[in-house]
Structures are given as structure tokens and as C-alpha cells.
Scaffold this active site. Sequence first.
Site, PDB file in Angstrom:
ATOM      1  N   GLU A  53      61.025  79.042  94.535  1.00 41.56           N
ATOM      2  CA  GLU A  53      60.692  79.636  93.234  1.00 41.56           C
ATOM      3  C   GLU A  53      60.649  81.151  93.353  1.00 41.56           C
ATOM      4  OE1 GLU A  53      57.170  78.259  90.765  1.00 41.56           O
ATOM      5  OE2 GLU A  53      56.595  80.349  91.070  1.00 41.56           O
ATOM      6  N   ALA A 110      54.303  82.425  79.882  1.00 45.42           N
ATOM      7  CA  ALA A 110      53.858  81.586  78.759  1.00 45.42           C
ATOM      8  C   ALA A 110      53.991  82.370  77.457  1.00 45.42           C
ATOM      9  CB  ALA A 110      52.415  81.153  78.979  1.00 45.42           C
ATOM     10  N   ASP A 168      50.050  78.057  80.295  1.00 43.91           N
ATOM     11  CA  ASP A 168      48.591  78.119  80.098  1.00 43.91           C
ATOM     12  C   ASP A 168      48.282  78.535  78.675  1.00 43.91           C
ATOM     13  OD1 ASP A 168      47.788  77.295  82.592  1.00 43.91           O
ATOM     14  OD2 ASP A 168      47.999  79.310  83.454  1.00 43.91           O
ATOM     15  N   TYR A 222      50.324  67.806  89.594  1.00 43.58           N
ATOM     16  CA  TYR A 222      49.160  68.482  90.182  1.00 43.58           C
ATOM     17  C   TYR A 222      48.421  67.596  91.190  1.00 43.58           C
ATOM     18  CZ  TYR A 222      50.290  71.578  86.375  1.00 43.58           C
ATOM     19  OH  TYR A 222      50.977  72.416  85.544  1.00 43.58           O
ATOM     20  N   HIS A 277      45.232  68.750  87.258  1.00 47.77           N
ATOM     21  CA  HIS A 277      45.259  69.942  86.405  1.00 47.77           C
ATOM     22  C   HIS A 277      43.822  70.227  85.961  1.00 47.77           C
ATOM     23  CE1 HIS A 277      45.885  72.520  82.921  1.00 47.77           C
ATOM     24  NE2 HIS A 277      47.060  72.796  83.443  1.00 47.77           N
TER      25      HIS A 277
HETATM   26  P1  FAD Z   1      51.074  69.439  80.452  1.00 48.14           P
HETATM   27  O1  FAD Z   1      51.815  68.446  81.255  1.00 48.14           O
HETATM   28  O2  FAD Z   1      51.257  69.423  78.979  1.00 48.14           O
HETATM   29  O3  FAD Z   1      49.548  69.204  80.812  1.00 48.14           O
HETATM   30  C1  FAD Z   1      48.539  70.166  80.685  1.00 48.14           C
HETATM   31  C2  FAD Z   1      47.155  69.518  80.718  1.00 48.14           C
HETATM   32  O4  FAD Z   1      46.872  68.920  79.481  1.00 48.14           O
HETATM   33  C3  FAD Z   1      46.957  68.421  81.748  1.00 48.14           C
HETATM   34  O5  FAD Z   1      45.641  68.478  82.180  1.00 48.14           O
HETATM   35  C4  FAD Z   1      47.154  67.170  80.971  1.00 48.14           C
HETATM   36  O6  FAD Z   1      46.543  66.050  81.573  1.00 48.14           O
HETATM   37  C5  FAD Z   1      46.524  67.560  79.659  1.00 48.14           C
HETATM   38  N1  FAD Z   1      47.085  66.806  78.533  1.00 48.14           N
HETATM   39  C6  FAD Z   1      48.358  66.509  78.298  1.00 48.14           C
HETATM   40  N2  FAD Z   1      48.506  65.822  77.156  1.00 48.14           N
HETATM   41  C7  FAD Z   1      47.275  65.700  76.632  1.00 48.14           C
HETATM   42  C8  FAD Z   1      46.777  65.128  75.421  1.00 48.14           C
HETATM   43  N3  FAD Z   1      47.559  64.525  74.517  1.00 48.14           N
HETATM   44  N4  FAD Z   1      45.458  65.242  75.210  1.00 48.14           N
HETATM   45  C9  FAD Z   1      44.659  65.850  76.076  1.00 48.14           C
HETATM   46  N5  FAD Z   1      45.079  66.437  77.248  1.00 48.14           N
HETATM   47  C10 FAD Z   1      46.362  66.352  77.508  1.00 48.14           C
HETATM   48  N6  FAD Z   1      53.319  78.577  83.943  1.00 48.14           N
HETATM   49  C11 FAD Z   1      54.003  79.578  83.331  1.00 48.14           C
HETATM   50  O7  FAD Z   1      53.476  80.197  82.384  1.00 48.14           O
HETATM   51  N7  FAD Z   1      55.284  79.911  83.707  1.00 48.14           N
HETATM   52  C12 FAD Z   1      55.918  79.263  84.722  1.00 48.14           C
HETATM   53  O8  FAD Z   1      57.064  79.589  85.034  1.00 48.14           O
HETATM   54  C13 FAD Z   1      55.224  78.207  85.398  1.00 48.14           C
HETATM   55  N8  FAD Z   1      55.804  77.510  86.398  1.00 48.14           N
HETATM   56  C14 FAD Z   1      55.148  76.459  86.988  1.00 48.14           C
HETATM   57  C15 FAD Z   1      55.797  75.729  87.974  1.00 48.14           C
HETATM   58  C16 FAD Z   1      55.151  74.650  88.596  1.00 48.14           C
HETATM   59  C17 FAD Z   1      55.884  73.843  89.664  1.00 48.14           C
HETATM   60  C18 FAD Z   1      53.813  74.321  88.229  1.00 48.14           C
HETATM   61  C19 FAD Z   1      53.088  73.187  88.902  1.00 48.14           C
HETATM   62  C20 FAD Z   1      53.155  75.045  87.242  1.00 48.14           C
HETATM   63  C21 FAD Z   1      53.807  76.118  86.596  1.00 48.14           C
HETATM   64  N9  FAD Z   1      53.205  76.861  85.578  1.00 48.14           N
HETATM   65  C22 FAD Z   1      53.890  77.892  84.957  1.00 48.14           C
HETATM   66  C23 FAD Z   1      51.806  76.586  85.175  1.00 48.14           C
HETATM   67  C24 FAD Z   1      51.702  75.630  83.961  1.00 48.14           C
HETATM   68  O9  FAD Z   1      52.319  76.179  82.834  1.00 48.14           O
HETATM   69  C25 FAD Z   1      50.206  75.381  83.692  1.00 48.14           C
HETATM   70  O10 FAD Z   1      49.640  74.641  84.743  1.00 48.14           O
HETATM   71  C26 FAD Z   1      49.887  74.756  82.345  1.00 48.14           C
HETATM   72  O11 FAD Z   1      48.477  74.890  82.094  1.00 48.14           O
HETATM   73  C27 FAD Z   1      50.213  73.272  82.234  1.00 48.14           C
HETATM   74  O12 FAD Z   1      51.543  73.070  82.092  1.00 48.14           O
HETATM   75  P2  FAD Z   1      52.149  71.572  82.165  1.00 48.14           P
HETATM   76  O13 FAD Z   1      53.580  71.696  81.872  1.00 48.14           O
HETATM   77  O14 FAD Z   1      51.746  70.929  83.418  1.00 48.14           O
HETATM   78  O15 FAD Z   1      51.364  70.923  80.913  1.00 48.14           O
END
Ligand code: FAD
Length: 277
Positions: free
Chosen positions: A9, A46, A103, A138, A142
Amino acid sequence: MSKIELSCEVFPPKGEDFLEKTTKLKSELKTLKKQGIGLVSITYGAGGSNRDNSLYLVKELQKEGFLVMPHFTCICSSTEYIKNYIEEIKKLGIKNILALRGDEPQDIDVCHLDFKFAYELVKFLKENTNFNISVAGYPEKHPRAKTFEDDILNLRKKVEMGANKIYTQLFFDNNYFYKFKEMCEKYNVNAPIISGILPITNFKQLNKMTQMCHTEIPIKLYEKLEKYQDDTNAIKEIGIEYATNQCLDLIKNGVHGLHFYILNKAESASKILDNIK
Ligand code: FAD
């Protein structure tokens, strides 16, 4: 080792000297490509905060023949904005994308909330593109998920909506990863999981990153790093040794792939790759 997928990355350079930094980054990545890194993922702020820099780097790395995977976050973006971005990267011939929520900002109330979670973005991408869609997982849960189980069910939803690979958050204790993998198997999350590895190079930066990611640093490792915190070379050496052993253990236990968070520098990852080949 030959069957294991290797990737890394990077983040888009910024500032007035971003052109020089990009040139340097390309040369660092060429070293890693020679050592088997097959794919480079590119972060995305984000809400699209670094959209232009991210797209610029995607284009530059593609021109150089790297297989790239842009990250894309959907929180605070309108459907129209997302459609435009997709069209833009489709034109570039992109085949892979990491679909994320991003986030939540503090002022979420003033945001577009067409997409609240990553699974909604995955569904949208599946319906509107032919991308290979990857998502985030995670091993240490998360921070916003109520329980580990809820988080795994959310991950399954992302896979059911069309994601075909999972890249994990960085972790240092492989036991978290093995437990996560076990839970994915138990709940039928059917997609290969790629482990996120951070080669430690700087103590202060490590503390900042692990606080942000909610990643635990094993106490023995922490104490060793703390002792040498002002000695840059020692910290790098400790980081290389630790990640080498971590990767070897993951390989022994059948990991599908290793994804290195290189923070735009090849040196440590390159040594780790040498050590594990
Ligand atoms: P989601 O999969 O939508 O989940 C987020 C949280 O919400 C989880 O706790 C999930 O259990 C909960 N959730 C989901 N659906 C529901 C629902 N219906 N009701 C209640 N809770 C729910 N961030 C950036 O800004 N830019 C990047 O380039 C970036 N790259 C990343 C690369 C990797 C490999 C990883 C692991 C993370 C990266 N992140 C990045 C961070 C990421 O954007 C954050 O961790 C963000 O808070 C969650 O994104 P997600 O896609 O996992 O979200």
C-alpha cells in the site's frame, strides 16, 4: 512462498514537491516489483479529500506498468460523485478496487449519506462495473463494531454483495489473525484473506498509527522498541526482524497473501522479502 500473493500500500505524495516524491516512489516500487510485489494499492482520503492526488498516482503507476488497486471511500459522497469517479477510473482500464466506507467525519450531519457503509458501495460497484472488488477486514475488530461477531457478519455482507478478496488492517499478533480467519470460516465468509503487515520504522509514528487503527503492540515488542526509540537504525532492524518472523509464521500457517504497509519506502519491505523468499 511462490504461491503467496504479495502486494503493498502507498499513499499519494502531496506538497509542492509531490512530483519529485512521486518519481522517488516509482523507483522504490520498481525494487519491490522485482522482488515479487504484484499489486500496489493506493489510499484515498475519506470524503475525497485527496481525490486528485490519488488519481494522479493511479495514472502514474499504471503508465509504469504496475497493477494498481485504487482505494475508494464512500462516506460523505453523493451517488453522482461516486458515478463520476467510477467513470474516471473505468477510462483508465482499472480492474481492481478496494471498496471502503472511510472514517466518519466529526460533522457527519452536513454530509451526503447516500452510502453509509462499505457493503452499499460494494453492491453499487457490483451492479455498475466489472471491477474485482476487495474490502477491508479487522482481525482486532473494527472499533465501531459492537462485537467481533457483528463485525464478521458485516464482512460477510460485503462478500455476499460481491467482494472477492479481503485485505486486513495491520496487526502484530498473529493470534488475532488466526482467530479472525477461524471466525470467517465459521460464519462462511468465502473470500481469500490477505494479511496486512507494517514494517516498523519509527516509534512515534507507530504509536500514532496503532492508536488510529486500534492495533495492539505485543508488550515484549513494545518494550524493545521503547528502549531504542531514538536510534532510527535499531528501530528499523527490530521492525524487519519482527515482520520477517511474523510473515514466516503466517506462511507456515497457509496465509493467502501478504500486503505490506510500506509508507512509501521500500527498504524494510525489501529486506523482509529477501528474508522470507
Ligand atoms: P464498513 O465495512 O462499512 O464497516 C464499518 C463499521 O461499521 C464496522 O464496525 C461494521 O461492523 C459497522 N457496520 C457496518 N454495517 C453496519 C450497520 N448496518 N449497522 C451498524 N454498524 C454497521 N480509510 C480511508 O479513509 N482511506 C483509505 O484509503 C483506507 N484504506 C484502508 C485500507 C485497509 C486495508 C483497511 C483495513 C482500512 C482502510 N481505511 C481507509 C480505513 C477505513 O476506511 C475505516 O476503518 C472505516 O472506519 C471503515 O471502513 P470499512 O470499509 O471497513 O467500513
